[in-house]
Design an enzyme around this catalytic site. Structure first.
Site, PDB file in Angstrom:
ATOM      1  N   HIS A 100      58.224  41.869 -21.883  1.00  0.00           N
ATOM      2  CA  HIS A 100      58.171  41.116 -20.873  1.00  0.00           C
ATOM      3  C   HIS A 100      58.795  43.198 -19.699  1.00  0.00           C
ATOM      4  O   HIS A 100      59.685  43.057 -20.505  1.00  0.00           O
ATOM      5  CB  HIS A 100      58.298  40.239 -19.995  1.00  0.00           C
ATOM      6  CG  HIS A 100      60.024  40.034 -20.426  1.00  0.00           C
ATOM      7  ND1 HIS A 100      60.235  39.671 -21.723  1.00  0.00           N
ATOM      8  CD2 HIS A 100      60.838  40.332 -19.433  1.00  0.00           C
ATOM      9  CE1 HIS A 100      61.576  39.910 -21.640  1.00  0.00           C
ATOM     10  NE2 HIS A 100      61.910  39.852 -20.380  1.00  0.00           N
ATOM     11  N   HIS A 102      60.244  43.104 -15.950  1.00  0.00           N
ATOM     12  CA  HIS A 102      60.607  42.992 -14.428  1.00  0.00           C
ATOM     13  C   HIS A 102      60.382  43.175 -13.201  1.00  0.00           C
ATOM     14  O   HIS A 102      60.493  44.936 -14.020  1.00  0.00           O
ATOM     15  CB  HIS A 102      62.099  42.606 -14.951  1.00  0.00           C
ATOM     16  CG  HIS A 102      62.589  41.817 -16.014  1.00  0.00           C
ATOM     17  ND1 HIS A 102      62.942  39.915 -15.180  1.00  0.00           N
ATOM     18  CD2 HIS A 102      62.893  41.248 -17.146  1.00  0.00           C
ATOM     19  CE1 HIS A 102      63.314  39.632 -16.905  1.00  0.00           C
ATOM     20  NE2 HIS A 102      63.065  40.341 -17.799  1.00  0.00           N
TER      21      HIS A 102
END
Length: 141
Positions: A100, A102
């Site tokens: 992922h 951010h």
């Protein structure tokens, strides 16, 4: 999907999320922790633990969406800047082992560089506000 992976559960609809963007390969949503106002995550739908296991095609799709999403967040929240952060492996601070990115809008606050998660959070988000912002972001995407 990987067993107890929180992001896989979001992808499968088992855990709710305020989504900002979704296509066949990726999904973007607000981070429930909201380290800064507008803090969002971009993930592949398929489970890949980190950058080292992320297929090139998935990476291309994910990274192609990031500038559009960053611009939509900027239009909604008017930050002074934005950090794009990715941790790979426990030694690098990764705590959710599903790749992922951010997106962290920045408003001139200090203390987010060396100890991002320990020194700054804006608190529990107002989910209705996040949902309203998500709708505006979708229009700007």
């Amino acid at each position: 999907m990987s067993g107890n992976c929180v992001f896989c559960k979001i992808v499968q609809g088992e855990i709710p999320a305020v989504k900002l963007y979704e296509d066949d390969e990726i999904v973007a949503f607000f981070d429930i922790s909201q380290v800064t106002k507008g803090h969002a995550l971009v993930i592949p739908k398929a489970h890949h633990a980190d950058i080292f296991s992320l297929p090139e095609k998935t990476a291309a799709t994910l990274f192609a969406a990031v500038p559009k999403l960053a611009s939509a967040l900027k239009a909604e929240f008017a930050p002074a800047g934005m950090n794009i952060l990715n941790n790979n492996g426990e030694a690098a601070g990764q705590t959710v082992f599903h790749y992922h990115l951010h997106l962290l809008p920045r408003y001139g606050e200090t203390g987010l560089y060396g100890s991002l998660w320990k020194e700054a959070t804006v608190g529990t988000p107002d989910m209705e506000s996040l949902q309203a912002s998500a709708e505006k972001i979708k229009m700007n995407f």
